[in-house]
Design a protein around this motif. Sequence first.
Motif, PDB file in Angstrom:
ATOM      1  N   ASP A 428      42.098  50.136  54.643  1.00 24.46           N
ATOM      2  CA  ASP A 428      43.010  49.531  55.907  1.00 24.46           C
ATOM      3  C   ASP A 428      41.904  48.889  56.679  1.00 24.46           C
ATOM      4  N   GLU A 429      40.567  49.149  56.738  1.00 21.39           N
ATOM      5  CA  GLU A 429      39.676  48.276  57.282  1.00 21.39           C
ATOM      6  C   GLU A 429      39.529  46.886  56.581  1.00 21.39           C
ATOM      7  N   PHE A 430      40.163  46.898  55.671  1.00 16.17           N
ATOM      8  CA  PHE A 430      40.081  45.501  54.835  1.00 16.17           C
ATOM      9  C   PHE A 430      41.067  44.474  55.489  1.00 16.17           C
ATOM     10  N   ASP A 431      40.564  43.769  56.283  1.00 14.57           N
ATOM     11  CA  ASP A 431      41.562  42.906  57.259  1.00 14.57           C
ATOM     12  C   ASP A 431      41.951  41.434  56.559  1.00 14.57           C
ATOM     13  N   ARG A 432      41.721  41.401  55.342  1.00  9.80           N
ATOM     14  CA  ARG A 432      42.075  39.839  54.562  1.00  9.80           C
ATOM     15  C   ARG A 432      43.434  40.223  54.414  1.00  9.80           C
ATOM     16  N   PRO A 433      44.341  39.257  54.536  1.00  8.51           N
ATOM     17  CA  PRO A 433      45.738  39.366  54.257  1.00  8.51           C
ATOM     18  C   PRO A 433      46.021  39.490  52.947  1.00  8.51           C
ATOM     19  N   PHE A 434      46.957  39.916  52.354  1.00  7.71           N
ATOM     20  CA  PHE A 434      47.328  40.030  50.945  1.00  7.71           C
ATOM     21  C   PHE A 434      48.011  38.724  50.300  1.00  7.71           C
ATOM     22  N   GLN A 435      47.557  38.514  49.436  1.00 12.28           N
ATOM     23  CA  GLN A 435      48.111  37.070  48.682  1.00 12.28           C
ATOM     24  C   GLN A 435      48.678  37.565  47.281  1.00 12.28           C
ATOM     25  N   PRO A 436      50.075  37.601  47.088  1.00 17.02           N
ATOM     26  CA  PRO A 436      50.565  37.886  45.794  1.00 17.02           C
ATOM     27  C   PRO A 436      50.463  36.933  44.956  1.00 17.02           C
ATOM     28  N   ASP A 437      49.957  35.760  45.256  1.00 15.57           N
ATOM     29  CA  ASP A 437      49.933  34.685  44.323  1.00 15.57           C
ATOM     30  C   ASP A 437      49.041  35.114  43.284  1.00 15.57           C
ATOM     31  N   PRO A 438      49.495  34.878  41.968  1.00  6.69           N
ATOM     32  CA  PRO A 438      48.676  35.444  40.913  1.00  6.69           C
ATOM     33  C   PRO A 438      47.213  34.817  41.104  1.00  6.69           C
ATOM     34  N   PHE A 439      47.343  33.382  41.350  1.00 11.09           N
ATOM     35  CA  PHE A 439      45.917  32.816  41.223  1.00 11.09           C
ATOM     36  C   PHE A 439      44.988  33.353  42.288  1.00 11.09           C
ATOM     37  N   MET A 440      45.402  33.732  43.579  1.00 20.13           N
ATOM     38  CA  MET A 440      44.662  34.161  44.610  1.00 20.13           C
ATOM     39  C   MET A 440      44.087  35.818  44.337  1.00 20.13           C
ATOM     40  N   LEU A 441      44.965  36.470  43.478  1.00 23.89           N
ATOM     41  CA  LEU A 441      44.999  37.841  43.402  1.00 23.89           C
ATOM     42  C   LEU A 441      43.530  38.211  42.982  1.00 23.89           C
ATOM     43  N   ASN A 442      42.958  37.745  41.827  1.00 24.31           N
ATOM     44  CA  ASN A 442      41.784  38.342  41.362  1.00 24.31           C
ATOM     45  C   ASN A 442      40.737  37.979  42.589  1.00 24.31           C
ATOM     46  N   ASP A 443      40.756  36.888  43.273  1.00 20.38           N
ATOM     47  CA  ASP A 443      39.830  36.955  44.350  1.00 20.38           C
ATOM     48  C   ASP A 443      39.832  37.993  45.403  1.00 20.38           C
ATOM     49  N   TYR A 444      41.129  38.044  45.703  1.00 21.85           N
ATOM     50  CA  TYR A 444      41.604  39.167  46.708  1.00 21.85           C
ATOM     51  C   TYR A 444      40.808  40.796  46.150  1.00 21.85           C
ATOM     52  N   LYS A 445      41.176  41.026  44.859  1.00 28.33           N
ATOM     53  CA  LYS A 445      40.540  42.045  44.239  1.00 28.33           C
ATOM     54  C   LYS A 445      39.164  42.290  44.441  1.00 28.33           C
ATOM     55  N   LYS A 446      38.503  40.939  43.932  1.00 32.54           N
ATOM     56  CA  LYS A 446      36.941  40.912  44.101  1.00 32.54           C
ATOM     57  C   LYS A 446      36.457  41.324  45.506  1.00 32.54           C
ATOM     58  N   ASP A 447      37.000  40.714  46.449  1.00 31.77           N
ATOM     59  CA  ASP A 447      36.625  41.018  47.996  1.00 31.77           C
ATOM     60  C   ASP A 447      36.727  42.265  48.305  1.00 31.77           C
ATOM     61  N   LEU A 448      37.902  43.040  47.821  1.00 34.50           N
ATOM     62  CA  LEU A 448      38.438  44.221  48.332  1.00 34.50           C
ATOM     63  C   LEU A 448      37.206  45.167  47.808  1.00 34.50           C
ATOM     64  N   GLN A 449      37.073  44.990  46.523  1.00 35.02           N
ATOM     65  CA  GLN A 449      36.014  45.759  45.789  1.00 35.02           C
ATOM     66  C   GLN A 449      34.645  45.703  46.537  1.00 35.02           C
TER      67      GLN A 449
END
Length: 516
Positions: A428-449
């Motif tokens: 919840d403290e991860f404040d980056r907006p979720f991006q459902p775009d498949p091309f942006m999803l991998n970067d989102y997962k990496k930043d979350l990890q």
Amino acid sequence: MRNLGNGHSIPPSPLKLFGQAKKRINDIFKEIGEYIYESDNFIQKTYKNAADLVTAEDAGIVKGFKEKVDGITEVLARDHMKVAFFGRTSNGKSTVINAMLRDKILPSGIGHTTNCFVQVEGTDSNEAVLLTDDSDKPKSINDIKQLAHALSNMKLNSNKCIRILWPKEKCRLLKEDVILVDSPGIDVSPDLDEWIDEHCLDADVFVLVANAESTLMQTEKNFFHKVSSKLSKPNIFVLQNRWDISAIEEDIEEVRKQHMERNVQFLGKELNVVKPEDAENRVFFVSAREALVSRLHEDKGTPTPVGALQEGFQVRLFEFANFELTFEECISKSAVKTKFELHTERGKNINSNLRTVMEDVHQRSIIRRDEQSLIFQQKSDELDYMEKQTKLLTAEIKEKIKDMVDDVERKVACALNEEIRRLAIIVDEFDRPFQPDPFMLNDYKKDLQEHCSKALSQNLQTHHSADLNKSVYAARKNIIACSVSDEFVQKLHCMAFPLVLPGIKIGPFLIFYKKY
């Protein structure tokens, strides 16, 4: 065997005793010298490396022994038998010496002939030479007539000494280390005390050459009284020379008896240099002229001229040879005693003192060895004890490390479980907006990890690092208290914990669980 000139023969010269003794004592001092050199080398090295075993005094004493032995060896090499001939003018001293040497070496004749001291000694050279005190340059042997003859204008002073170096091969006496000293007449110079001091104090035997045609004179007695006052019981022989006069004199036996009584009285009672009953063995009636003439012709193999020898010469030649034999026995024994006795005593003292020094060093070495052996045994016992204790401590520490690792694993696992339960809060403290775009999803997962990993690490360090450090330090303190070196602890620290907890840094530890 030596021929006496009358069909008789005598055993080999007793002078060889001196030569044998000289060789023997030289060999002994050579051995002593080698032993001292070895001891000195040992002492000097030990003094440099172990001053507690060898003192400076010990080193100095042994070095002094080496110098003493070197000095004695040098003196022994020069030692010889010395015979001094004295008597009134024209009594035949030079002729007696010439007869003993079997050659006309010294000038002789009637009247005052020998003006200074003449010393005859042997040389290994085949050429005879003459040396004087004022020069080291050898002179011709023919110069003896000018330098020593009283009638020469070039004569030396009476207290001077001429040395004649005569080939040893030409004379048996000189070959056996005998030195013969001829002297001026004791009735022509007032410098008798100076004569004695310079030329007599090292003499082994004195020969008084008297004139059998007269009685023993007071001048002769006074001189030997002076000698006896400076030397303890000097060895003195009396030669009643010119006894060939007995061939033409009447009542000669009474004259011989009179001479003998006076000489025995002089040697045995006045001088007290020999017992009266032995004094007769020191008096001889001879003719040096006849002995010299006979020997010169005998050595050349020519017949003696008619009239050169008086009637009854065989008896006189035998007595001269008997004098030589007795004289040789006396000088050999005397020289061995006077020349070697003092050196022998000094050698004994040096050997005894050196032994004392070496025994002291040996004793200190034994004490040092015993002390070191005791220390070695103590250290060995301590090492054995420490090895046993180390084994026990190692086992105990391994057990503590195992318990500590288990405890750390348990705490880390609990901490991780707790943080995992709080994972939703971290997400919840991860404040980056979720991006459902498949091309942006991998970067989102990496930043979350990365966000979750960083948050977990910070939370674990903040809440649990202090407890873990406290446990490690407590264990380290416990190990140090068990007398294990800090270096050993560090080795255990480096060996154990990084292997157990590699990966994530929590205080001094790295924690990593691959499943996370």
